[in-house]
Write a protein that holds these residues in place. Sequence first.
Motif, mmCIF file in Angstrom:
data_model
loop_
_atom_site.group_PDB
_atom_site.id
_atom_site.type_symbol
_atom_site.label_atom_id
_atom_site.label_comp_id
_atom_site.label_asym_id
_atom_site.label_seq_id
_atom_site.Cartn_x
_atom_site.Cartn_y
_atom_site.Cartn_z
ATOM 1 N N TYR A 121 6.131 9.645 0.342
ATOM 2 C CA TYR A 121 4.880 8.848 0.388
ATOM 3 C C TYR A 121 5.420 7.658 1.310
ATOM 4 C CZ TYR A 121 2.801 11.399 -3.481
ATOM 5 O OH TYR A 121 2.368 12.465 -4.288
ATOM 6 N N ILE A 122 4.414 7.092 1.839
ATOM 7 C CA ILE A 122 4.705 5.740 2.674
ATOM 8 C C ILE A 122 4.396 4.406 2.012
ATOM 9 C CG2 ILE A 122 4.428 4.773 5.019
ATOM 10 C CD1 ILE A 122 5.619 7.706 4.895
ATOM 11 N N LEU A 123 5.399 3.711 1.899
ATOM 12 C CA LEU A 123 4.890 2.384 1.296
ATOM 13 C C LEU A 123 4.939 1.134 2.417
ATOM 14 C CD1 LEU A 123 4.945 -0.103 -0.918
ATOM 15 C CD2 LEU A 123 7.519 0.204 -0.759
ATOM 16 N N THR A 124 3.909 0.353 2.715
ATOM 17 C CA THR A 124 4.017 -0.489 3.526
ATOM 18 C C THR A 124 3.865 -1.797 2.940
ATOM 19 O OG1 THR A 124 2.497 0.933 5.064
ATOM 20 C CG2 THR A 124 2.350 -1.526 5.552
ATOM 21 N N ILE A 125 4.792 -2.764 3.253
ATOM 22 C CA ILE A 125 4.901 -4.113 2.635
ATOM 23 C C ILE A 125 4.248 -5.031 3.715
ATOM 24 C CG2 ILE A 125 6.295 -5.750 1.824
ATOM 25 C CD1 ILE A 125 8.483 -3.528 1.211
ATOM 26 N N LYS A 126 3.210 -5.872 3.276
ATOM 27 C CA LYS A 126 2.542 -6.601 4.414
ATOM 28 C C LYS A 126 2.593 -8.281 3.684
ATOM 29 C CE LYS A 126 -0.257 -3.644 7.033
ATOM 30 N NZ LYS A 126 -1.764 -3.433 7.448
ATOM 31 N N SER A 127 2.608 -9.208 4.713
ATOM 32 C CA SER A 127 2.444 -10.855 4.475
ATOM 33 C C SER A 127 2.121 -11.268 5.426
ATOM 34 C CB SER A 127 3.429 -11.351 3.442
ATOM 35 O OG SER A 127 4.515 -11.651 4.412
ATOM 36 N N ASP A 128 2.061 -12.646 5.563
ATOM 37 C CA ASP A 128 1.549 -13.350 6.737
ATOM 38 C C ASP A 128 2.827 -13.360 7.784
ATOM 39 O OD1 ASP A 128 3.131 -14.920 5.137
ATOM 40 O OD2 ASP A 128 2.055 -16.712 5.774
ATOM 41 N N THR A 168 0.769 -1.262 0.028
ATOM 42 C CA THR A 168 0.001 0.066 0.128
ATOM 43 C C THR A 168 0.827 1.292 0.121
ATOM 44 O OG1 THR A 168 -0.037 0.152 2.393
ATOM 45 C CG2 THR A 168 -2.004 -1.082 1.245
ATOM 46 N N ILE A 169 0.328 2.490 -0.767
ATOM 47 C CA ILE A 169 0.999 3.634 -0.699
ATOM 48 C C ILE A 169 0.087 4.634 -0.220
ATOM 49 C CG2 ILE A 169 2.433 5.395 -2.014
ATOM 50 C CD1 ILE A 169 3.062 3.269 -3.967
ATOM 51 N N SER A 170 0.572 5.416 0.860
ATOM 52 C CA SER A 170 -0.313 6.417 1.410
ATOM 53 C C SER A 170 0.689 7.635 1.375
ATOM 54 C CB SER A 170 -0.398 6.305 2.836
ATOM 55 O OG SER A 170 -1.101 5.053 2.952
ATOM 56 N N ASP A 171 0.011 8.947 1.354
ATOM 57 C CA ASP A 171 0.399 10.099 1.275
ATOM 58 C C ASP A 171 0.952 10.485 2.821
ATOM 59 O OD1 ASP A 171 -1.640 11.068 2.688
ATOM 60 O OD2 ASP A 171 -2.267 12.300 0.920
ATOM 61 N N SER A 172 1.681 11.604 3.147
ATOM 62 C CA SER A 172 2.165 11.854 3.932
ATOM 63 C C SER A 172 1.053 12.143 5.071
ATOM 64 C CB SER A 172 3.193 13.053 4.037
ATOM 65 O OG SER A 172 2.419 14.256 3.521
ATOM 66 N N GLN A 173 -0.066 12.447 4.959
ATOM 67 C CA GLN A 173 -1.146 12.512 5.893
ATOM 68 C C GLN A 173 -1.849 11.196 6.259
ATOM 69 O OE1 GLN A 173 -1.709 15.535 3.410
ATOM 70 N NE2 GLN A 173 -0.105 16.384 4.734
ATOM 71 N N GLY A 174 -1.330 10.324 5.640
ATOM 72 C CA GLY A 174 -1.963 8.849 5.987
ATOM 73 C C GLY A 174 -3.103 8.410 4.749
ATOM 74 N N ILE A 225 5.537 -10.712 7.372
ATOM 75 C CA ILE A 225 6.261 -9.391 7.615
ATOM 76 C C ILE A 225 5.306 -8.291 7.551
ATOM 77 C CG2 ILE A 225 8.113 -10.423 6.127
ATOM 78 C CD1 ILE A 225 7.375 -8.982 3.745
ATOM 79 N N HIS A 226 5.923 -7.331 7.886
ATOM 80 C CA HIS A 226 5.364 -6.022 7.841
ATOM 81 C C HIS A 226 6.478 -5.009 7.868
ATOM 82 C CE1 HIS A 226 2.300 -2.868 10.033
ATOM 83 N NE2 HIS A 226 2.744 -2.459 8.827
ATOM 84 N N GLU A 227 6.656 -4.296 6.974
ATOM 85 C CA GLU A 227 7.661 -3.216 6.823
ATOM 86 C C GLU A 227 7.129 -1.885 6.327
ATOM 87 O OE1 GLU A 227 11.721 -1.947 6.939
ATOM 88 O OE2 GLU A 227 10.847 -3.858 7.752
ATOM 89 N N ILE A 228 7.627 -0.923 6.709
ATOM 90 C CA ILE A 228 7.219 0.354 6.111
ATOM 91 C C ILE A 228 8.462 1.117 5.841
ATOM 92 C CG2 ILE A 228 6.336 2.686 6.796
ATOM 93 C CD1 ILE A 228 4.747 1.371 9.104
ATOM 94 N N ILE A 229 8.520 1.679 4.577
ATOM 95 C CA ILE A 229 9.476 2.418 3.682
ATOM 96 C C ILE A 229 8.889 3.986 3.319
ATOM 97 C CG2 ILE A 229 10.897 2.397 1.741
ATOM 98 C CD1 ILE A 229 10.755 -0.562 1.834
ATOM 99 N N GLU A 230 9.701 4.890 3.571
ATOM 100 C CA GLU A 230 9.452 6.114 3.034
ATOM 101 C C GLU A 230 10.124 6.200 1.677
ATOM 102 O OE1 GLU A 230 11.571 9.864 4.559
ATOM 103 O OE2 GLU A 230 9.559 9.698 6.068
ATOM 104 N N LEU A 231 8.886 6.862 0.782
ATOM 105 C CA LEU A 231 9.403 6.969 -0.562
ATOM 106 C C LEU A 231 9.550 8.439 -0.927
ATOM 107 C CD1 LEU A 231 7.012 4.447 -2.552
ATOM 108 C CD2 LEU A 231 9.548 4.204 -2.058
ATOM 109 N N ILE A 232 10.294 8.930 -1.732
ATOM 110 C CA ILE A 232 10.596 10.489 -2.136
ATOM 111 C C ILE A 232 10.218 10.543 -3.493
ATOM 112 C CG2 ILE A 232 11.885 12.477 -2.226
ATOM 113 C CD1 ILE A 232 13.406 11.096 0.301
ATOM 114 N N LYS A 233 9.168 11.113 -3.895
ATOM 115 C CA LYS A 233 8.896 11.199 -5.510
ATOM 116 C C LYS A 233 9.367 12.792 -5.809
ATOM 117 C CE LYS A 233 6.507 11.324 -9.479
ATOM 118 N NZ LYS A 233 5.756 12.365 -9.686
ATOM 119 N N MET A 234 10.188 12.865 -6.799
ATOM 120 C CA MET A 234 10.780 14.069 -7.294
ATOM 121 C C MET A 234 9.893 14.769 -8.173
ATOM 122 S SD MET A 234 14.628 12.800 -7.747
ATOM 123 C CE MET A 234 14.271 11.769 -8.990
#
Length: 100
Positions: free
Chosen positions: A82-89, A50-56, A91-100
């Motif tokens: 932007y916030i990228l969330t990677i989930k599976s049974d 999932t990708i969310s903006d900085s306000q969620g 894992i749960h990882e959150i990465i900050e993406l920067i769009k130029m």
Amino acid sequence: GCTDTSDCVSIISINLNEINDGTKFIAYPNPTSGLFNIIFENIMNQVELTISDSQGKLISKKESKNVIKVSLNLENRPPGVYILTIKSDKIHEIIELIKM
């Protein structure tokens, strides 16, 4: 009346991240101009991205099965963080993406 400004510097890197269960993945390019890839070390049976903006606010959601690479697109989105969330049974990882 003083000002101080540094030169613009491009930072380009590809990191090998490790998810909390030991699964490794590469997320690139970050910063991105639009297209963003995630390559997992092993095939992921099921993964939700999932990708969310900085306000969620949810921007996009993608579910994939039996993948080793997933591509996401932010080309139609304005520059920002932007916030990228990677989930599976496992894992749960959150990465900050920067769009130029």
